[in-house]
Design a protein around this motif. Sequence first.
Motif, PDB file in Angstrom:
ATOM      1  N   GLY A  74      99.765  66.231  61.939  1.00 21.15           N
ATOM      2  CA  GLY A  74     100.048  64.937  62.552  1.00 21.15           C
ATOM      3  C   GLY A  74      99.566  63.732  61.772  1.00 21.15           C
ATOM      4  N   PHE A  75      98.735  63.966  60.749  1.00 22.63           N
ATOM      5  CA  PHE A  75      98.186  62.860  59.958  1.00 22.63           C
ATOM      6  C   PHE A  75      98.534  63.086  58.486  1.00 22.63           C
ATOM      7  N   HIS A  76      98.886  62.029  57.797  1.00 28.11           N
ATOM      8  CA  HIS A  76      99.305  62.207  56.407  1.00 28.11           C
ATOM      9  C   HIS A  76      99.172  60.913  55.616  1.00 28.11           C
ATOM     10  N   VAL A  77      98.992  61.082  54.317  1.00 34.94           N
ATOM     11  CA  VAL A  77      99.017  59.980  53.350  1.00 34.94           C
ATOM     12  C   VAL A  77      99.934  60.434  52.231  1.00 34.94           C
ATOM     13  N   ARG A  78     101.016  59.703  52.018  1.00 37.78           N
ATOM     14  CA  ARG A  78     102.017  60.121  51.029  1.00 37.78           C
ATOM     15  C   ARG A  78     102.096  59.082  49.907  1.00 37.78           C
ATOM     16  N   VAL A  79     101.958  59.565  48.678  1.00 36.59           N
ATOM     17  CA  VAL A  79     102.082  58.696  47.505  1.00 36.59           C
ATOM     18  C   VAL A  79     103.004  59.387  46.499  1.00 36.59           C
ATOM     19  N   PRO A  80     104.303  59.464  46.786  1.00 36.50           N
ATOM     20  CA  PRO A  80     105.217  60.106  45.839  1.00 36.50           C
ATOM     21  C   PRO A  80     105.435  59.232  44.607  1.00 36.50           C
ATOM     22  N   LEU A  81     105.332  59.835  43.442  1.00 36.30           N
ATOM     23  CA  LEU A  81     105.538  59.118  42.180  1.00 36.30           C
ATOM     24  C   LEU A  81     106.355  59.996  41.240  1.00 36.30           C
ATOM     25  N   LEU A 120      99.032  64.146  51.100  1.00 35.27           N
ATOM     26  CA  LEU A 120      97.928  64.722  51.870  1.00 35.27           C
ATOM     27  C   LEU A 120      98.366  64.851  53.322  1.00 35.27           C
ATOM     28  N   TYR A 121      98.329  66.074  53.832  1.00 34.21           N
ATOM     29  CA  TYR A 121      98.669  66.347  55.229  1.00 34.21           C
ATOM     30  C   TYR A 121      97.454  66.934  55.930  1.00 34.21           C
ATOM     31  N   SER A 122      97.244  66.520  57.190  1.00 31.71           N
ATOM     32  CA  SER A 122      96.054  66.965  57.901  1.00 31.71           C
ATOM     33  C   SER A 122      96.343  67.196  59.382  1.00 31.71           C
ATOM     34  N   LYS A 123      95.801  68.291  59.910  1.00 38.84           N
ATOM     35  CA  LYS A 123      95.819  68.520  61.357  1.00 38.84           C
ATOM     36  C   LYS A 123      94.748  67.681  62.042  1.00 38.84           C
ATOM     37  N   LEU A 124      93.707  67.362  61.293  1.00 42.28           N
ATOM     38  CA  LEU A 124      92.588  66.584  61.816  1.00 42.28           C
ATOM     39  C   LEU A 124      92.835  65.100  61.575  1.00 42.28           C
ATOM     40  N   GLU A 125      92.278  64.283  62.424  1.00 41.43           N
ATOM     41  CA  GLU A 125      92.478  62.839  62.305  1.00 41.43           C
ATOM     42  C   GLU A 125      91.937  62.304  60.986  1.00 41.43           C
ATOM     43  N   LEU A 126      92.748  61.477  60.333  1.00 41.47           N
ATOM     44  CA  LEU A 126      92.322  60.778  59.124  1.00 41.47           C
ATOM     45  C   LEU A 126      91.887  59.379  59.516  1.00 41.47           C
ATOM     46  N   LYS A 127      90.701  59.000  59.111  1.00 41.77           N
ATOM     47  CA  LYS A 127      90.131  57.711  59.494  1.00 41.77           C
ATOM     48  C   LYS A 127      90.084  56.776  58.287  1.00 41.77           C
ATOM     49  N   ASP A 128      90.690  55.616  58.415  1.00 42.16           N
ATOM     50  CA  ASP A 128      90.682  54.575  57.368  1.00 42.16           C
ATOM     51  C   ASP A 128      91.161  55.114  56.017  1.00 42.16           C
ATOM     52  N   PRO A 129      92.313  55.772  55.976  1.00 43.51           N
ATOM     53  CA  PRO A 129      92.802  56.273  54.685  1.00 43.51           C
ATOM     54  C   PRO A 129      93.205  55.126  53.759  1.00 43.51           C
ATOM     55  N   ALA A 130      92.962  55.320  52.476  1.00 43.69           N
ATOM     56  CA  ALA A 130      93.304  54.303  51.481  1.00 43.69           C
ATOM     57  C   ALA A 130      93.746  54.981  50.193  1.00 43.69           C
ATOM     58  N   VAL A 131      94.715  54.375  49.532  1.00 43.72           N
ATOM     59  CA  VAL A 131      95.158  54.827  48.218  1.00 43.72           C
ATOM     60  C   VAL A 131      94.619  53.840  47.192  1.00 43.72           C
ATOM     61  N   LEU A 132      93.784  54.343  46.281  1.00 46.20           N
ATOM     62  CA  LEU A 132      93.171  53.489  45.274  1.00 46.20           C
ATOM     63  C   LEU A 132      93.594  53.924  43.879  1.00 46.20           C
ATOM     64  N   TYR A 133      93.593  52.973  42.963  1.00 50.92           N
ATOM     65  CA  TYR A 133      93.879  53.245  41.556  1.00 50.92           C
ATOM     66  C   TYR A 133      92.606  52.865  40.796  1.00 50.92           C
ATOM     67  N   LEU A 134      91.694  53.800  40.710  1.00 49.07           N
ATOM     68  CA  LEU A 134      90.341  53.509  40.246  1.00 49.07           C
ATOM     69  C   LEU A 134      90.276  53.098  38.782  1.00 49.07           C
ATOM     70  N   VAL A 135      91.116  53.731  37.948  1.00 48.65           N
ATOM     71  CA  VAL A 135      91.014  53.492  36.503  1.00 48.65           C
ATOM     72  C   VAL A 135      92.350  53.069  35.909  1.00 48.65           C
ATOM     73  N   GLU A 136      93.390  53.829  36.193  1.00 45.61           N
ATOM     74  CA  GLU A 136      94.711  53.553  35.629  1.00 45.61           C
ATOM     75  C   GLU A 136      95.659  53.109  36.741  1.00 45.61           C
ATOM     76  N   LYS A 137      96.492  52.128  36.443  1.00 43.59           N
ATOM     77  CA  LYS A 137      97.322  51.500  37.469  1.00 43.59           C
ATOM     78  C   LYS A 137      98.395  52.416  38.040  1.00 43.59           C
ATOM     79  N   ASP A 138      98.679  53.537  37.377  1.00 43.35           N
ATOM     80  CA  ASP A 138      99.702  54.443  37.887  1.00 43.35           C
ATOM     81  C   ASP A 138      99.139  55.819  38.254  1.00 43.35           C
ATOM     82  N   ILE A 139      97.815  55.917  38.350  1.00 39.63           N
ATOM     83  CA  ILE A 139      97.158  57.182  38.706  1.00 39.63           C
ATOM     84  C   ILE A 139      96.389  56.976  40.012  1.00 39.63           C
TER      85      ILE A 139
END
Length: 351
Positions: A151-158, A166-185
């Motif tokens: 029921g919970f998911h974060v999708r970043v198709p590239l 990322l798919y989860s049966k458990l609740e995801l709290k405050d999910p975020a997609v970050l690009y820590l080093v490279e702008k396309d990773i």
Amino acid sequence: MHAFIIILSILLLSFTLLSIVKHDYWTFRIFDYPRLQKLVLSIICVLLIIFFYQGPVLYNWLLTGLITLNIGYLFVQIVPFTPFGKKQVLRITAAIPEQSLSIMIANVYQDNTNSKGCLQEIQKSDPDLVLLLETNQRWDNETRELEKRYGFHVRVPLENTYGMLLYSKLELKDPAVLYLVEKDIPSIHTGVILKNGMRIQLYALHPTPPVPNENPRSTERDKELLLTADLAQQSKDPVIVIGDMNDVAWSYTTELFLKMSGLLDPRRGRGFFNTFHAHYPVMRFPLDHAFISTDFKLKHIKRLANSGSDHFPIYIDLQYEAKASIEQEAMEPDAEDIAVATEKKQDITSD
């Protein structure tokens, strides 16, 4: 045979020496990977010297001594990842389902068309969380049926082989997609709420490997790992870091990550659990990982069946135990480790 033995000895010694050099360029870092293969070849080489080498006695003893030292060095490096090594993560003594979390990590290989096989493996293992890597829009579309059970998911198709779902049966709290080093990773950072209401912190990574056709240096990979190590160290919640790290479990970088993050490697004391390359049995390495904080214990870890990818999926079942931190001990960084890590992170601002 005489020339072959000398050339083989020189190559094996050179490969080991190159891997010891702490330089980011791929020609050094790539030799971190085949440590087990180098050990096997070194054993074969010393047997060839003993039984077939016909050169001067001095050279015979010199080659035998050097290759034996090489075997000893490689053996010491590999033993921690065998059943003879000390286990960093202990087994649970009693199951507590409300404090448990199972995870499947699968680099699906973007050009792989067997999404049905992947879905069948997910259904068979039935994890609480599923991380799919190298997922483009086609993979996103073909795996959307996971929403029925997760029921919970974060999708970043590239389309650059660094997409993640990322798919989860458990609740995801405050999910975020970050690009820590490279702008396309990308990397996914999210809280996960266990069945008992407790929050844990999850980081899903897939940094670039140090190979000529992708990135000639390990600098960016190392930066992402060390930045995540800082986040893990600062987290007030229990931490799990998962993904295809494009680094072997025994490398200097992985060990530095463990020291700086305070996390543990469930592989240690159990086995290699090689996940790549699925199609070449003699050239397999542990590239897909799950690192955990000291308040988790292990229920189960196994490699799953391949479904057309160049990676095997890996499955890990964990349980939170508050007292585990007393029984389990993370590695501590020394002054040199801290200096190296600091230098690598400072490079981020200068790139």
